[in-house]
Write a protein that holds these residues in place. Structure first.
Motif, PDB file in Angstrom:
ATOM      1  N   SER A  13       3.408   0.297  11.436  1.00 30.91           N
ATOM      2  CA  SER A  13       2.282  -0.630  11.993  1.00 30.91           C
ATOM      3  C   SER A  13       1.097  -0.416  11.323  1.00 30.91           C
ATOM      4  CB  SER A  13       2.090  -0.364  13.504  1.00 30.91           C
ATOM      5  OG  SER A  13       3.342  -0.407  14.316  1.00 30.91           O
ATOM      6  N   ALA A  14       0.873   0.676  10.650  1.00 26.76           N
ATOM      7  CA  ALA A  14      -0.337   0.912   9.909  1.00 26.76           C
ATOM      8  C   ALA A  14      -0.526  -0.019   8.548  1.00 26.76           C
ATOM      9  CB  ALA A  14      -0.399   2.418   9.482  1.00 26.76           C
ATOM     10  N   PRO A  15      -1.649  -0.740   8.640  1.00 24.53           N
ATOM     11  CA  PRO A  15      -1.783  -1.457   7.279  1.00 24.53           C
ATOM     12  C   PRO A  15      -2.003  -0.638   5.837  1.00 24.53           C
ATOM     13  CG  PRO A  15      -4.097  -1.220   8.427  1.00 24.53           C
ATOM     14  CD  PRO A  15      -2.790  -0.715   9.289  1.00 24.53           C
ATOM     15  N   GLN A 148       0.330  -4.183   6.846  1.00 26.28           N
ATOM     16  CA  GLN A 148       1.280  -3.376   7.501  1.00 26.28           C
ATOM     17  C   GLN A 148       2.929  -3.431   6.928  1.00 26.28           C
ATOM     18  OE1 GLN A 148       0.966  -6.258   9.203  1.00 26.28           O
ATOM     19  NE2 GLN A 148       2.494  -6.314  10.511  1.00 26.28           N
ATOM     20  N   LYS A 149       3.005  -4.638   6.369  1.00 26.85           N
ATOM     21  CA  LYS A 149       4.289  -4.609   5.720  1.00 26.85           C
ATOM     22  C   LYS A 149       4.371  -4.385   4.301  1.00 26.85           C
ATOM     23  CE  LYS A 149       5.165  -8.762   8.773  1.00 26.85           C
ATOM     24  NZ  LYS A 149       5.643  -9.913   9.028  1.00 26.85           N
ATOM     25  N   ARG A 160      12.067  -0.165   7.182  1.00 27.97           N
ATOM     26  CA  ARG A 160      11.149  -0.777   7.986  1.00 27.97           C
ATOM     27  C   ARG A 160      11.662  -1.967   8.823  1.00 27.97           C
ATOM     28  NH1 ARG A 160       7.353  -4.613   8.925  1.00 27.97           N
ATOM     29  NH2 ARG A 160       5.495  -4.087   9.728  1.00 27.97           N
ATOM     30  N   HIS A 164      11.336  -1.021  12.396  1.00 30.64           N
ATOM     31  CA  HIS A 164      10.435  -1.493  13.085  1.00 30.64           C
ATOM     32  C   HIS A 164      10.444  -2.981  13.457  1.00 30.64           C
ATOM     33  CE1 HIS A 164       6.077  -1.824  13.871  1.00 30.64           C
ATOM     34  NE2 HIS A 164       5.802  -2.910  13.525  1.00 30.64           N
ATOM     35  N   GLU A 205      -5.328  -7.366   7.179  1.00 29.00           N
ATOM     36  CA  GLU A 205      -5.158  -7.002   8.566  1.00 29.00           C
ATOM     37  C   GLU A 205      -3.803  -6.994   8.913  1.00 29.00           C
ATOM     38  OE1 GLU A 205      -7.784  -9.217  11.144  1.00 29.00           O
ATOM     39  OE2 GLU A 205      -6.467 -10.802  11.202  1.00 29.00           O
ATOM     40  N   PRO A 206      -3.234  -6.299   9.969  1.00 34.47           N
ATOM     41  CA  PRO A 206      -1.850  -6.307  10.310  1.00 34.47           C
ATOM     42  C   PRO A 206      -1.701  -7.755  11.153  1.00 34.47           C
ATOM     43  CG  PRO A 206      -2.742  -4.454  10.690  1.00 34.47           C
ATOM     44  CD  PRO A 206      -3.824  -5.114  10.550  1.00 34.47           C
TER      45      PRO A 206
END
Length: 209
Positions: A13-15, A148-149, A160, A164, A205-206
């Motif tokens: 989830s972290a950018p 985040q990707k 991922r 996720h 940003e995510p």
């Protein structure tokens, strides 16, 4: 499909930081993609509205990124664009028709589940409906991708997707419709052969999953 929700790995989830975004953007350009780097989903929404043609059919692939950013509504509900979905009307329970709907649009706009620092795009799907236009069916493709990707490599991108993106989609469908999800097909885009066909909008940003 699993009865229980797949385990969710929130580390994805972290950018990505600016250095990783820059590496991914540079590699994507080297692989034949046009790349735009913007700060927010709102900026991505405005940019996509400027990039999309008004005189050609546009298909919005199913995407939480498009929904959350407002891009899907802009294309399908504003009346400003030639929306493939709006023109098709209600297809009801005709699954085959919904799968074929966006197979060969003039333009497709959507997202992916991972972008590698080496410039590859990865996207998973249960039905595979968005994979045909992404790969070659559409004359032009635009992907909007949250920071985040961005991942180091293909192996991490696949992790991922499974750890996720699938669990998040599984939970979304279960909460909203009482349904679940699974991975039916995975597409890896490593290079674009046609100049100007593919555009990637990286958002700092995510957004989406």
């Amino acid at each position: 499909m699993t009865v229980q929700a797949p385990e969710l790995d929130e580390t994805f989830s972290a950018p990505a930081d600016e250095a990783r975004l820059d590496r991914a953007a540079s590699a994507l350009r080297g692989n034949g993609y046009l790349v735009h780097l913007v700060d927010t989903a709102a900026e991505a929404r405005k940019l996509v509205a400027d990039l999309l043609p008004r005189d050609r059919p546009v298909f919005t692939a199913s995407s939480e990124t498009l929904r959350l950013s407002g891009i899907a509504a802009d294309v399908d509900e504003s009346g400003e664009f030639q929306s493939v979905r709006e023109q098709a009307g209600d297809l009801g329970g005709d699954v085959d028709a919904r799968i074929r709907l966006g197979a060969t649009p003039e333009v497709v706009v959507g997202s992916v589940h991972a972008v590698t620092e080496g410039g590859s795009l990865l996207v998973a799907s249960a039905s595979g409906s968005q994979l045909a236009p992404y790969a070659s069916g559409a004359r032009k493709a635009i992907w909007v991708v949250g920071a985040q990707k961005v991942v180091p490599d293909l192996e991490t991108g696949l992790r991922r997707i499974r750890g996720h993106s699938l669990p998040r989609e599984w939970r979304r469908l279960n909460d909203k419709y009482g349904q679940t999800s699974f991975i039916g097909k995975i597409l890896i885009l490593e290079r674009e052969a046609l100049p100007g066909r593919g555009t990637v909008v990286l958002v700092r940003e995510p957004i989406g999953f």
